[in-house]
Scaffold this active site. Structure first.
Site, PDB file in Angstrom:
ATOM      1  N   ASP A 278       0.813  -1.211   0.000  1.00  0.00           N
ATOM      2  CA  ASP A 278       0.000   0.000   0.000  1.00  0.00           C
ATOM      3  C   ASP A 278       0.847   1.261   0.000  1.00  0.00           C
ATOM      4  O   ASP A 278       0.429   2.289  -0.490  1.00  0.00           O
ATOM      5  CB  ASP A 278      -0.959  -0.008   1.189  1.00  0.00           C
ATOM      6  CG  ASP A 278      -0.227  -0.171   2.516  1.00  0.00           C
ATOM      7  OD1 ASP A 278       0.954  -0.521   2.482  1.00  0.00           O
ATOM      8  OD2 ASP A 278      -0.843   0.053   3.567  1.00  0.00           O
ATOM      9  N   LYS A 279       2.052   1.210   0.554  1.00  0.00           N
ATOM     10  CA  LYS A 279       2.861   2.423   0.646  1.00  0.00           C
ATOM     11  C   LYS A 279       4.310   2.060   0.940  1.00  0.00           C
ATOM     12  O   LYS A 279       4.630   0.916   1.256  1.00  0.00           O
ATOM     13  CB  LYS A 279       2.336   3.333   1.753  1.00  0.00           C
ATOM     14  CG  LYS A 279       2.374   2.709   3.134  1.00  0.00           C
ATOM     15  CD  LYS A 279       1.757   3.623   4.148  1.00  0.00           C
ATOM     16  CE  LYS A 279       1.836   3.043   5.547  1.00  0.00           C
ATOM     17  NZ  LYS A 279       1.245   1.717   5.675  1.00  0.00           N
ATOM     18  N   THR A 280       5.168   3.059   0.858  1.00  0.00           N
ATOM     19  CA  THR A 280       6.577   2.853   1.170  1.00  0.00           C
ATOM     20  C   THR A 280       6.734   2.523   2.648  1.00  0.00           C
ATOM     21  O   THR A 280       6.100   3.132   3.497  1.00  0.00           O
ATOM     22  CB  THR A 280       7.382   4.138   0.845  1.00  0.00           C
ATOM     23  OG1 THR A 280       7.185   4.457  -0.534  1.00  0.00           O
ATOM     24  CG2 THR A 280       8.857   3.915   1.105  1.00  0.00           C
TER      25      THR A 280
END
Length: 542
Positions: free
Chosen positions: A396-398
């Site tokens: 979903d994200k870094t």
């Protein structure tokens, strides 16, 4: 009206808890093992017969115990399948013993439980903690159960926790002490707290309840609770009421428990064994038909007279049919051929596969290049060969799959850039055992700040320092909040943040002389170059 409906609905589907009152609910001990002493044999056999080869080996065993088909000796035929089943059972037993020892280590941890009769805390094992107990958790300690916060060392009632073991996010989560009526006057010893909360469930994002009070019901939500498995950070201590214990906690509700795992290689082997088995049946069918044809053509008597008066029909004695029913003989020979050709599915293959897995695990645990804070702990030997065989990644994200380390590069003020926006290899990978490099400073920006020619440069650095949720700690006691006072030694200040982006900005501002010294929910104190400034917090943007 909405709140009334909510409370009435919860009364029919909630758990009532009172402080210091022993509950009939289960205690805080956990058990993650697959087996018990009384069900090990049946459950292990059920697991092992998920493997197609074991059914084949048992089929061979049954054939050898039929007198008309006994080819290799019925007692000798038991040995191979027994070796396979026992060796696999020993491996599973070893894994389960390791899980039991890990459970014992966790259940044997010490919690600080409050005794309202003496007014002191005493040590209590995690497994003996019950719903209704009031416990104290110190900084950097793991929370033993799901607790409702009733006190904290922070003067504003805040607490911070690392919940990476629950949701995978490394940023700190902020929690708030519940507003408990009359706790200032009664204290914890005379606490008469009664709450109603949701029944145990696996939703990590929602936990609702309310405090039972004759005059006013105070609602509770997830912000007032610390969950089992989270680690207390930036707070000296918290005191909480245990609301869920043991397998009722959120983390254990989300645990699917031990389950049978089958690796990709084993699935592939199951399919290959079925194909080889069908090939074996085909070969044996052809052989049985050939045997029938041979019997029809060679079993008829061709008597030959010898000088001693004996007659011979042209067939060796050991080849003489036991009956004239050649179809019955061919039918028996079909299964005899299956026993003879059963080496098409080698039993040694599966024994060598298990030994190879054990060797692989041993090398993984001893490989120094794979050491982090500790060596690799293999929880399941059955799927070791699946390591690294990743086909799809959903991120979903870094930070979910990376170290999420941010380094400040450049700053743009009034259409002028300070620093360098170029990226290099050193920015894409930072070894975990190395310290994060300090942001590079721009000499032109330093000169502008000293001359005070443009207030915009000062304003943006003030915003970088103040507009965040970074907490101030002190080197040597990292993880403990020191927001009550201003640190004397600025060089020992260490920042801990919910977001690595905020941490990078605050560290960059620090290099330019803007140092965050203290943060409270109402104000921030910074060292602005050589001046101590206090800024009032007007609003928090979610």
């Amino acid at each position: 009206l909405l709140y009334t409906i909510k409370f009435e609905d919860m009364e029919n589907n909630c758990r009532n808890i009172k402080a210091f009152k022993k509950s009939e609910k289960k205690k805080n001990g956990i058990c993650t093992t697959n087996y018990r002493w009384w069900n090990f044999v049946p459950l292990n056999l059920y697991k092992q017969f998920h493997r197609s080869a074991n059914w084949f080996f048992v089929f061979m065993l049954v054939l050898n115990w039929i007198p008309q088909l006994n080819a290799v000796g019925k007692y000798f035929s038991v040995l191979p399948i027994l070796v396979v089943l026992v060796s696999d059972a020993i491996k599973d037993l070893y894994e389960d013993i390791r899980r039991a020892r890990q459970d014992d280590r966790i259940n044997g941890r010490i919690a600080h439980c409050y005794d309202n009769s003496t007014g002191h805390y005493f040590k209590k094992k995690w497994k003996d903690v019950e719903v209704g107990d009031v416990i104290k958790v110190l900084c950097k300690e793991e929370v033993p159960a799901d607790i409702l916060l009733i006190d904290t060392s922070d003067e504003f009632g805040f607490a911070f926790a690392d919940m990476s073991s629950l949701d995978g996010e490394t940023n700190l989560k902020q929690r708030l002490v519940a507003k408990i009526p009359n706790i200032e006057s009664t204290g914890i010893r005379n606490l008469m707290l009664s709450i109603s909360i949701d029944l145990p469930n696996n939703d990590l994002t929602k936990l609702n309840g309310y405090i039972n009070d004759d005059e006013l019901r105070t609602s509770l939500n997830l912000d007032h609770f610390l969950l089992r498995g989270s680690q207390l950070r930036n707070t000296d201590y918290v005191v909480g009421l245990v609301v869920y214990a043991g397998h009722d906690t959120k983390v254990m509700q989300n645990s699917k428990g031990p389950r049978t795992k089958i690796s990709k290689i084993e699935r592939m082997m199951n399919g290959a064994i079925l194909i080889v088995f069908l090939t074996l049946l085909t070969i044996c069918l052809i052989s049985a038909v050939g045997h029938y044809v041979w019997l029809k053509g060679n079993a008829d008597p061709h008597n030959v007279d010898f000088s001693d008066g004996k007659k011979w029909n042209g067939m060796a004695p050991y080849l003489e049919p036991i009956t004239k029913n050649y179809s019955y003989i061919a039918f028996l020979s079909y299964f005899t051929f299956i026993i003879i050709f059963n080496t098409l599915i080698p039993m040694s293959l599966f024994i060598m596969l298990e030994l190879t897995k054990l060797a692989q695990i041993w090398f993984l645990q001893k490989d120094l290049d794979l050491f982090g804070e500790s060596n690799i702990n293999c929880r399941s030997i059955s799927v070791s060969e699946d390591l690294g065989q990743v086909q799809y990644i959903f991120s979903d994200k870094t930070g979910t799959l990376t170290e999420n380390k941010m380094v400040f590069k450049c700053l743009s003020v009034c259409k002028r850039q300070f620093g360098s926006s170029e990226t290099g290899q050193s920015d894409t990978f930072v070894p975990s055992d190395c310290e994060i490099e300090k942001p590079h400073t721009d000499s032109d920006l330093i000169q502008l700040l000293k001359s005070n020619e443009n207030s915009d440069h000062i304003s943006i650095l003030i915003a970088m320092t103040v507009c965040n949720t970074v907490m101030v700690t002190t080197e040597g006691r990292r993880g403990t909040s020191f927001s009550q006072y201003l640190p004397r030694d600025f060089s020992r200040i260490v920042y801990e943040a919910e977001s690595p982006d905020e941490l990078a900005l605050v560290n960059a501002a620090r290099e330019y002389g803007f140092i965050l010294l203290r943060r409270t929910p109402e104000s921030c104190v910074i060292r602005q170059q050589d001046t101590i400034m206090r800024y009032k917090v007007c609003f928090y943007s979610p």
